[in-house]
Structures are given as structure tokens and as C-alpha cells.
Write a protein that holds these residues in place. Structure first.
Motif, PDB file in Angstrom:
ATOM      1  N   UNK A  77      12.588   7.802  -6.053  1.00  0.00           N
ATOM      2  CA  UNK A  77      13.707   7.191  -5.324  1.00  0.00           C
ATOM      3  C   UNK A  77      13.178   6.348  -4.162  1.00  0.00           C
ATOM      4  N   UNK A  78      12.150   6.844  -3.494  1.00  0.00           N
ATOM      5  CA  UNK A  78      11.554   6.107  -2.384  1.00  0.00           C
ATOM      6  C   UNK A  78      10.905   4.819  -2.879  1.00  0.00           C
ATOM      7  N   UNK A 135       0.814  -1.216   0.000  1.00  0.00           N
ATOM      8  CA  UNK A 135       0.000   0.000   0.000  1.00  0.00           C
ATOM      9  C   UNK A 135       0.850   1.270   0.000  1.00  0.00           C
ATOM     10  N   UNK A 136       1.980   1.258   0.662  1.00  0.00           N
ATOM     11  CA  UNK A 136       2.851   2.433   0.654  1.00  0.00           C
ATOM     12  C   UNK A 136       3.404   2.672  -0.757  1.00  0.00           C
ATOM     13  N   UNK A 142       3.363   5.456  -5.997  1.00  0.00           N
ATOM     14  CA  UNK A 142       3.313   5.342  -7.454  1.00  0.00           C
ATOM     15  C   UNK A 142       2.194   6.209  -8.014  1.00  0.00           C
ATOM     16  N   UNK A 143       1.012   6.110  -7.427  1.00  0.00           N
ATOM     17  CA  UNK A 143      -0.120   6.918  -7.910  1.00  0.00           C
ATOM     18  C   UNK A 143       0.192   8.408  -7.749  1.00  0.00           C
ATOM     19  N   UNK A 144       0.730   8.781  -6.599  1.00  0.00           N
ATOM     20  CA  UNK A 144       1.075  10.180  -6.372  1.00  0.00           C
ATOM     21  C   UNK A 144       2.131  10.692  -7.334  1.00  0.00           C
ATOM     22  N   UNK A 145       3.179   9.901  -7.556  1.00  0.00           N
ATOM     23  CA  UNK A 145       4.242  10.313  -8.479  1.00  0.00           C
ATOM     24  C   UNK A 145       3.718  10.406  -9.908  1.00  0.00           C
TER      25      UNK A 145
END
Length: 175
Positions: A52-53, A14-15, A20-23
Motif C-alpha cells: 500500500x505504501x 530509493x524509498x 519493493x525489495x523488502x516486500x
């Protein structure tokens, strides 16, 4: 027999999904901002930090996954669906690495270092290359589109299992 993923696998899932969706959304927004503005530069930094995260978390997630088996699919699930699920998961893992790496190389080809959270500069593994930059930009874009498609297919399959098959597949990954 294990019925659910481990809490660690669920947190990684989930993190990484949220990042991914946010980026992805940030990438669409930032590239539509005309010119060079403080807001656009801020979004580019956030986009890179998210990438990077994701890369770091994907590496940790892969290590976790290699040492912890996934729960089995329901016996009622056809073999072709199990094969498709394995293939899609493999593609998602590949893209979780390929997308951030292509963005990193694209940034370096533009001669711009990546400074993670403004604290430390990631290694510069290639020199600026104005001829390679458009190619890497395209690679990053199309890998992102592939990732968006794979995520959409993954989501559609999860919803199918939840609302049509009602076989508990989705519950294995819910917190």
C-alpha cells in the motif's frame, strides 16, 4: 541544463526501491511458512502495508515526475539505449501500480480486508470470490516476477553505465 534528478525524485526512487525489495523478500518468506502462525500473519500484514505504501508513493512519484523533467541522457548514449531506458522506466512505473493493486484485489477475493498499519481499513471494492482468488493469486505472483526481472535489468543497466561506460548515468540518481 539539469545534470541530476531532484532530491525529491531521488528520495522517492530509493524509498520505493527499498520497499519493493523488502516486500518481495517478505512475500517469498511468508509463503514458505507452513500453516497459519502468528509470524506468518505478521509478515502478511507487513507485506500488505509495504504494498500500500509503494502504491501511494508511486502515485506521488508519478505526479512529481510529470511536473519535473528527468535529466538528459549523455549525448554519447546510443538512441536504442535511450529508447530501451524509456521503455523499461515505463514498465517499472506500470508494475509499481499493477503489483500492489493485484495483491489488494487478491486479498479482497479471499475475503480479507486490508487494514493499513492496523489503523484503518482500505475500501472493500469487491466481494470475496473463491473462484477468482486463484486467478488473482497467479496474476499477483507473475506481476511480481516481472517486476523482479525489470528491477534486475534496471540494476544491471545502471551498473553497466557506472563501471563499463563510465558516463555518469548512475550518479544522477545517487544521493
Amino acid at each position: 541544463m539539469q545534470e541530476r534528478y531532484t532530491i525529491t525524485a531521488i528520495v522517492f526512487h530509493w524509498l520505493i526501491a527499498v520497499l519493493i525489495v523488502g516486500a518481495f523478500i517478505m512475500g517469498l518468506v511468508m509463503t514458505d511458512i507452513p500453516g497459519i502462525t502468528p509470524t506468518k500473519l505478521k509478515y502478511y500484514s507487513w507485506h500488505k502495508w509495504a504494498g500500500v505504501t509503494v502504491l501511494a508513493l508511486a502515485a506521488l512519484r508519478l505526479l512529481w515526475r510529470l511536473s519535473h523533467r528527468a535529466p538528459p541522457y549523455p549525448a554519447s548514449m546510443p538512441a536504442w539505449q535511450k529508447g530501451a531506458a524509456h521503455g523499461l522506466h515505463g514498465m517499472l512505473y506500470l508494475l509499481m501500480f499493477a503489483v500492489p493493486l493485484s495483491g489488494y484485489l487478491y486479498t479482497l477475493s479471499a475475503g480479507i480486508p486490508v487494514v493499513y498499519f492496523g489503523l484503518f481499513e482500505l475500501p472493500v471494492i469487491m466481494a470475496a470470490d473463491p473462484e477468482l482468488k486463484p486467478l488473482l493469486k497467479g496474476v499477483h505472483y507473475w506481476l511480481n516476477m516481472g517486476l523482479a526481472g525489470a528491477v534486475g535489468l534496471h540494476l544491471a543497466a545502471a551498473l553497466k553505465h557506472q563501471f563499463i561506460d563510465r558516463d555518469g548515468v548512475l550518479k544522477r540518481m545517487l544521493p
